[in-house]
Design an enzyme around this catalytic site. Sequence first.
Site, short mmCIF file in Angstrom:
data_model
loop_
_atom_site.label_atom_id
_atom_site.label_comp_id
_atom_site.label_asym_id
_atom_site.label_seq_id
_atom_site.Cartn_x
_atom_site.Cartn_y
_atom_site.Cartn_z
N SER A 142 0.86 -1.20 0.00
CA SER A 142 0.00 0.00 0.00
C SER A 142 0.88 1.23 0.00
O SER A 142 2.06 1.17 0.40
CB SER A 142 -0.88 0.02 1.26
OG SER A 142 -1.49 1.29 1.43
N TYR A 156 -1.98 -2.12 10.40
CA TYR A 156 -2.11 -2.18 8.94
C TYR A 156 -0.87 -1.58 8.27
O TYR A 156 -0.26 -2.17 7.37
CB TYR A 156 -3.37 -1.43 8.50
CG TYR A 156 -3.64 -1.46 7.01
CD1 TYR A 156 -4.33 -2.51 6.43
CD2 TYR A 156 -3.20 -0.42 6.18
CE1 TYR A 156 -4.58 -2.54 5.06
CE2 TYR A 156 -3.45 -0.44 4.82
CZ TYR A 156 -4.14 -1.50 4.27
OH TYR A 156 -4.38 -1.53 2.91
N1 LIG Z 1 -8.84 -0.18 -1.05
C1 LIG Z 1 -7.76 0.54 -0.88
O1 LIG Z 1 -7.81 1.78 -0.85
C2 LIG Z 1 -6.41 -0.11 -0.75
C3 LIG Z 1 -5.27 0.72 -0.78
C4 LIG Z 1 -4.02 0.13 -0.67
C5 LIG Z 1 -3.91 -1.24 -0.53
N2 LIG Z 1 -5.02 -2.01 -0.50
C6 LIG Z 1 -4.85 -3.46 -0.36
O2 LIG Z 1 -5.37 -4.09 -1.51
C7 LIG Z 1 -5.81 -5.42 -1.16
C8 LIG Z 1 -7.25 -5.62 -1.62
O3 LIG Z 1 -8.03 -4.63 -0.98
P1 LIG Z 1 -9.56 -4.33 -1.35
O4 LIG Z 1 -9.72 -2.89 -1.12
O5 LIG Z 1 -9.90 -4.93 -2.66
O6 LIG Z 1 -10.25 -5.13 -0.13
P2 LIG Z 1 -11.71 -5.76 0.04
O7 LIG Z 1 -12.01 -5.69 1.50
O8 LIG Z 1 -12.66 -5.14 -0.91
O9 LIG Z 1 -11.45 -7.28 -0.38
C9 LIG Z 1 -10.58 -8.08 0.37
C10 LIG Z 1 -10.99 -9.53 0.25
O10 LIG Z 1 -10.10 -10.31 1.07
C11 LIG Z 1 -10.87 -11.30 1.71
N3 LIG Z 1 -10.19 -11.77 2.92
C12 LIG Z 1 -10.14 -11.15 4.12
N4 LIG Z 1 -9.47 -11.90 5.01
C13 LIG Z 1 -9.08 -13.02 4.35
C14 LIG Z 1 -8.35 -14.17 4.72
N5 LIG Z 1 -7.92 -14.35 5.99
N6 LIG Z 1 -8.12 -15.12 3.79
C15 LIG Z 1 -8.58 -14.97 2.53
N7 LIG Z 1 -9.28 -13.90 2.12
C16 LIG Z 1 -9.52 -12.93 3.02
C17 LIG Z 1 -12.20 -10.63 2.00
O11 LIG Z 1 -13.23 -11.59 2.24
C18 LIG Z 1 -12.41 -9.80 0.77
O12 LIG Z 1 -13.15 -10.48 -0.23
C19 LIG Z 1 -5.62 -5.54 0.36
O13 LIG Z 1 -4.39 -6.18 0.64
C20 LIG Z 1 -5.57 -4.10 0.81
O14 LIG Z 1 -4.88 -3.94 2.03
C21 LIG Z 1 -6.28 -1.48 -0.60
#
Ligand SMILES: NC(=O)c1ccc[n+]([C@@H]2O[C@H](COP(=O)([O-])OP(=O)(O)OC[C@H]3O[C@@H](n4cnc5c(N)ncnc54)[C@H](O)[C@@H]3O)[C@@H](O)[C@H]2O)c1
Length: 257
Positions: A142, A156
């Site tokens: 991130s 996080y």
């Molecule tokens: N959304 C943002 O702004 C953002 C920014 C930077 C990084 N990220 C990173 O991008 C990645 C995806 O984020 P997103 O926004 O699509 O998240 P999201 O919450 O929309 O989706 C995450 C998915 O991971 C699944 N999950 C959670 N715990 C789990 C586990 N123990 N085992 C397997 N699956 C699991 C959830 O059920 C969900 O479907 C993450 O690593 C997040 O930290 C997101």
Amino acid sequence: MGRLDGKVCVITGAGGGMGRDAAQLFTQEGAKVCAADVNLDAAKETASGCAEGTVFAHQVDVADEASVAAMMSATKDHFGGIDVLYNNAGISPADDASVLDTTTEAWDRVQAVNTKGVFLCCKHGIPHLLDRGGGSVINVASFVAIVGAATSQISYTASKGAVLSMTRELAVQFARQSVRVNALCPGPVETPLLLRIFGDDPAALERRRNHWPTGRLAKAREVVNGALFLASDESSYVTGATFLVDGGLTAAYVTPE
Ligand SMILES: NC(=O)c1ccc[n+]([C@@H]2O[C@H](COP(=O)([O-])OP(=O)(O)OC[C@H]3O[C@@H](n4cnc5c(N)ncnc54)[C@H](O)[C@@H]3O)[C@@H](O)[C@H]2O)c1
């Protein structure tokens, strides 16, 4: 011809957000995908949105070693091997906040999924890539691995820093075996994860918007397009990279407004 023709990809967290979008884009580009999520129904919904026979839904808890090993074996059984690991699953719960308030339980839960989860997917996935003579690992970190915020999510942020440094070390270790390992660092993206954080607090969204050069959140596809490049052979000389898709956020000092 697709940009991922012939490649088998394991995408964790594929039941929602960017993981679901990646399953759709990767299959459109010719990949076979294991759409893995802790929420099996959500993973199945992802699979049903993709072309028949291109995706199989699998339940995994990335924090559990046996579960991760089983996911890799199931993918090999299903599609014959693995070429790409897209270690995308991550959590950002509300009780992970300032260091002054965050409990050790909240700290541990985030570390278990975000840090240990990536470690386990690499530990049990990279041997499959080596069996194929190489491959690509995309570890999702991130922008918070690069810059700090006063509105902290301490575990996080620490977890994403760990993913970034773990990625560099793996990239160096496996470079001569044609396994590339890169850290995809999204800026703020319009997914359930972020919308949950801002949903109850529009003022929090506005406070942050000031710091985004573009003045807007990314669409999931804008980040997943970066993952597509990293998964494909077009990025054959890209490894160990801090691959930012952040709309200029980490480049900014003063923004237009
Ligand atoms: N959304 C943002 O702004 C953002 C920014 C930077 C990084 N990220 C990173 O991008 C990645 C995806 O984020 P997103 O926004 O699509 O998240 P999201 O919450 O929309 O989706 C995450 C998915 O991971 C699944 N999950 C959670 N715990 C789990 C586990 N123990 N085992 C397997 N699956 C699991 C959830 O059920 C969900 O479907 C993450 O690593 C997040 O930290 C997101």
